[in-house]
Motif scaffolding. Structure first.
Motif, PDB file in Angstrom:
ATOM      1  N   GLU A  71     -75.586 -23.839  -6.785  1.00 14.58           N
ATOM      2  CA  GLU A  71     -76.759 -23.142  -6.287  1.00 14.58           C
ATOM      3  C   GLU A  71     -78.028 -23.516  -7.053  1.00 14.58           C
ATOM      4  O   GLU A  71     -78.062 -23.487  -8.278  1.00 14.58           O
ATOM      5  CB  GLU A  71     -76.513 -21.641  -6.409  1.00 14.58           C
ATOM      6  N   LEU A  72     -79.067 -23.886  -6.307  1.00 15.67           N
ATOM      7  CA  LEU A  72     -80.386 -24.212  -6.857  1.00 15.67           C
ATOM      8  C   LEU A  72     -80.334 -25.297  -7.929  1.00 15.67           C
ATOM      9  O   LEU A  72     -80.958 -25.198  -8.978  1.00 15.67           O
ATOM     10  CB  LEU A  72     -81.080 -22.958  -7.391  1.00 15.67           C
ATOM     11  N   LYS A  73     -79.576 -26.357  -7.650  1.00 14.20           N
ATOM     12  CA  LYS A  73     -79.446 -27.473  -8.590  1.00 14.20           C
ATOM     13  C   LYS A  73     -79.781 -28.776  -7.875  1.00 14.20           C
ATOM     14  O   LYS A  73     -79.620 -28.922  -6.675  1.00 14.20           O
ATOM     15  CB  LYS A  73     -78.016 -27.581  -9.137  1.00 14.20           C
ATOM     16  N   GLN A  74     -80.233 -29.760  -8.658  1.00 14.93           N
ATOM     17  CA  GLN A  74     -80.441 -31.110  -8.170  1.00 14.93           C
ATOM     18  C   GLN A  74     -80.346 -32.045  -9.365  1.00 14.93           C
ATOM     19  O   GLN A  74     -80.404 -31.612 -10.513  1.00 14.93           O
ATOM     20  CB  GLN A  74     -81.779 -31.274  -7.438  1.00 14.93           C
ATOM     21  N   SER A  75     -80.171 -33.333  -9.073  1.00 10.47           N
ATOM     22  CA  SER A  75     -80.139 -34.318 -10.151  1.00 10.47           C
ATOM     23  C   SER A  75     -81.199 -35.363  -9.862  1.00 10.47           C
ATOM     24  O   SER A  75     -81.525 -35.633  -8.713  1.00 10.47           O
ATOM     25  CB  SER A  75     -78.762 -34.980 -10.245  1.00 10.47           C
ATOM     26  N   PHE A  76     -81.755 -35.936 -10.926  1.00 10.92           N
ATOM     27  CA  PHE A  76     -82.793 -36.945 -10.782  1.00 10.92           C
ATOM     28  C   PHE A  76     -82.468 -38.145 -11.627  1.00 10.92           C
ATOM     29  O   PHE A  76     -82.046 -38.018 -12.773  1.00 10.92           O
ATOM     30  CB  PHE A  76     -84.157 -36.415 -11.269  1.00 10.92           C
ATOM     31  N   MET A  77     -82.697 -39.309 -11.058  1.00 12.68           N
ATOM     32  CA  MET A  77     -82.726 -40.513 -11.869  1.00 12.68           C
ATOM     33  C   MET A  77     -84.086 -40.547 -12.549  1.00 12.68           C
ATOM     34  O   MET A  77     -84.971 -39.774 -12.218  1.00 12.68           O
ATOM     35  CB  MET A  77     -82.579 -41.750 -10.968  1.00 12.68           C
ATOM     36  N   ASP A 119     -84.473 -38.468  -5.571  1.00 11.27           N
ATOM     37  CA  ASP A 119     -83.157 -39.058  -5.775  1.00 11.27           C
ATOM     38  C   ASP A 119     -82.303 -38.667  -4.571  1.00 11.27           C
ATOM     39  O   ASP A 119     -81.972 -37.504  -4.384  1.00 11.27           O
ATOM     40  CB  ASP A 119     -82.557 -38.506  -7.067  1.00 11.27           C
ATOM     41  N   LEU A 120     -81.962 -39.643  -3.739  1.00  5.73           N
ATOM     42  CA  LEU A 120     -81.127 -39.379  -2.557  1.00  5.73           C
ATOM     43  C   LEU A 120     -79.721 -39.958  -2.722  1.00  5.73           C
ATOM     44  O   LEU A 120     -79.074 -40.331  -1.743  1.00  5.73           O
ATOM     45  CB  LEU A 120     -81.785 -39.935  -1.294  1.00  5.73           C
ATOM     46  N   THR A 121     -79.253 -40.041  -3.951  1.00  6.11           N
ATOM     47  CA  THR A 121     -77.906 -40.549  -4.206  1.00  6.11           C
ATOM     48  C   THR A 121     -76.870 -39.728  -3.451  1.00  6.11           C
ATOM     49  O   THR A 121     -75.905 -40.273  -2.922  1.00  6.11           O
ATOM     50  CB  THR A 121     -77.614 -40.541  -5.723  1.00  6.11           C
ATOM     51  N   GLN A 122     -77.063 -38.418  -3.383  1.00  7.02           N
ATOM     52  CA  GLN A 122     -76.121 -37.536  -2.689  1.00  7.02           C
ATOM     53  C   GLN A 122     -75.968 -37.954  -1.225  1.00  7.02           C
ATOM     54  O   GLN A 122     -74.898 -37.878  -0.667  1.00  7.02           O
ATOM     55  CB  GLN A 122     -76.626 -36.098  -2.786  1.00  7.02           C
ATOM     56  N   VAL A 123     -77.048 -38.418  -0.607  1.00  8.76           N
ATOM     57  CA  VAL A 123     -77.032 -38.772   0.817  1.00  8.76           C
ATOM     58  C   VAL A 123     -76.684 -40.241   1.035  1.00  8.76           C
ATOM     59  O   VAL A 123     -75.841 -40.576   1.869  1.00  8.76           O
ATOM     60  CB  VAL A 123     -78.406 -38.456   1.460  1.00  8.76           C
ATOM     61  N   SER A 134     -74.445 -50.613  -6.261  1.00  6.36           N
ATOM     62  CA  SER A 134     -75.267 -49.730  -7.092  1.00  6.36           C
ATOM     63  C   SER A 134     -74.997 -48.294  -6.660  1.00  6.36           C
ATOM     64  O   SER A 134     -75.017 -47.993  -5.472  1.00  6.36           O
ATOM     65  CB  SER A 134     -76.745 -50.062  -6.897  1.00  6.36           C
ATOM     66  N   PRO A 135     -74.749 -47.386  -7.583  1.00  4.61           N
ATOM     67  CA  PRO A 135     -74.352 -46.033  -7.202  1.00  4.61           C
ATOM     68  C   PRO A 135     -75.500 -45.102  -6.808  1.00  4.61           C
ATOM     69  O   PRO A 135     -75.255 -44.033  -6.289  1.00  4.61           O
ATOM     70  CB  PRO A 135     -73.676 -45.499  -8.464  1.00  4.61           C
ATOM     71  N   ASN A 136     -76.728 -45.500  -7.036  1.00  2.70           N
ATOM     72  CA  ASN A 136     -77.854 -44.589  -6.835  1.00  2.70           C
ATOM     73  C   ASN A 136     -78.783 -45.039  -5.718  1.00  2.70           C
ATOM     74  O   ASN A 136     -78.917 -46.221  -5.443  1.00  2.70           O
ATOM     75  CB  ASN A 136     -78.673 -44.464  -8.132  1.00  2.70           C
ATOM     76  N   SER A 137     -79.468 -44.052  -5.122  1.00  3.15           N
ATOM     77  CA  SER A 137     -80.401 -44.331  -4.038  1.00  3.15           C
ATOM     78  C   SER A 137     -81.682 -43.523  -4.256  1.00  3.15           C
ATOM     79  O   SER A 137     -81.630 -42.329  -4.536  1.00  3.15           O
ATOM     80  CB  SER A 137     -79.771 -43.965  -2.699  1.00  3.15           C
ATOM     81  N   LEU A 138     -82.818 -44.186  -4.108  1.00  2.00           N
ATOM     82  CA  LEU A 138     -84.123 -43.581  -4.352  1.00  2.00           C
ATOM     83  C   LEU A 138     -84.965 -43.651  -3.082  1.00  2.00           C
ATOM     84  O   LEU A 138     -85.020 -44.681  -2.410  1.00  2.00           O
ATOM     85  CB  LEU A 138     -84.834 -44.339  -5.486  1.00  2.00           C
ATOM     86  N   GLN A 179     -92.814 -45.950   3.335  1.00  2.00           N
ATOM     87  CA  GLN A 179     -91.593 -45.238   2.970  1.00  2.00           C
ATOM     88  C   GLN A 179     -90.536 -46.260   2.591  1.00  2.00           C
ATOM     89  O   GLN A 179     -90.439 -47.315   3.225  1.00  2.00           O
ATOM     90  CB  GLN A 179     -91.083 -44.387   4.124  1.00  2.00           C
ATOM     91  N   GLU A 180     -89.744 -45.915   1.606  1.00  2.00           N
ATOM     92  CA  GLU A 180     -88.755 -46.860   1.125  1.00  2.00           C
ATOM     93  C   GLU A 180     -87.501 -46.116   0.649  1.00  2.00           C
ATOM     94  O   GLU A 180     -87.601 -45.113  -0.055  1.00  2.00           O
ATOM     95  CB  GLU A 180     -89.367 -47.617  -0.051  1.00  2.00           C
ATOM     96  N   ILE A 181     -86.349 -46.612   1.027  1.00  2.00           N
ATOM     97  CA  ILE A 181     -85.080 -46.147   0.472  1.00  2.00           C
ATOM     98  C   ILE A 181     -84.470 -47.352  -0.230  1.00  2.00           C
ATOM     99  O   ILE A 181     -84.241 -48.377   0.404  1.00  2.00           O
ATOM    100  CB  ILE A 181     -84.125 -45.604   1.565  1.00  2.00           C
ATOM    101  N   THR A 182     -84.259 -47.230  -1.523  1.00  5.68           N
ATOM    102  CA  THR A 182     -83.766 -48.373  -2.306  1.00  5.68           C
ATOM    103  C   THR A 182     -82.498 -48.013  -3.055  1.00  5.68           C
ATOM    104  O   THR A 182     -82.263 -46.868  -3.403  1.00  5.68           O
ATOM    105  CB  THR A 182     -84.829 -48.844  -3.316  1.00  5.68           C
TER     106      THR A 182
END
Length: 184
Positions: A71-77, A119-123, A134-138, A179-182
């Protein structure tokens, strides 16, 4: 003539925590701005009102939460969670009486600039891993909207119950968006 000015600053408390850095309330927003207006009425049948508004808002995180983290959490690169918005708006309003005819002219111009990264790594992290190893998405967005509008009206009464009205409206809007998703 008359003049009015206002200024403000505000801080909206955050409520989202970054699980990677341990930082609490990352979506706190700070905003500041002001408005200035001036009215000039040299005679009863003529007035000119000028206005200017500016506002700037910044935050270190978005009000977006990730269901998988709790609840009410997120992660950031690093270099994510940026939120900046700058808005400027200007207007001129002229009102005049030309004999029995009322004349009104309203001109407006505004610029709205928005920059954000999430940070859209979750999606998209699965796709980033599959296709780019690469495990992460921005996700980043950089957008500017410029708008100019003009309205002109002429009106006059016809007897006691009716009046005629003739006018026109023009607007020109330009939106530049990147707009960019990398994969990071």
């Amino acid at each position: 003539w008359a003049m009015r000015g206002t200024a403000f600053t505000r801080r909206e408390p955050g409520f989202v925590d970054n699980v990677q850095t341990g930082e609490d309330d990352v979506n706190e927003i700070e905003a500041e701005g002001g408005r200035l207006s001036a009215l000039w009425r040299p005679v009863e049948d003529f007035s000119l009102k000028l206005s200017a508004l500016a506002q700037e808002s910044t935050a270190n995180g978005a009000s977006v939460v990730e269901p998988g983290l709790g609840e009410l959490k997120q992660s950031f690169m690093d270099d994510t969670g940026v939120y900046e918005r700058r808005t400027q708006a200007y207007s001129a309003h002229i009102a005049a009486k030309l004999g029995a005819v009322d004349f009104v002219s309203m001109t407006g111009y505004s610029v709205d600039r928005f920059l954000s990264s999430l940070d859209l790594t979750q999606v998209f992290g699965g796709f980033a891993q599959l296709f780019f190893n690469s495990p992460n998405s921005l996700y980043t967005i950089d957008q500017e909207i410029q708008k100019l509008s003009q309205e002109i009206r002429f009106s006059a009464p016809i007897g006691e119950r009716f009046e005629w009205l003739l006018g026109g409206f023009y607007t020109d809007e330009t939106i530049n968006t990147h707009q960019e998703i990398t994969a990071v």
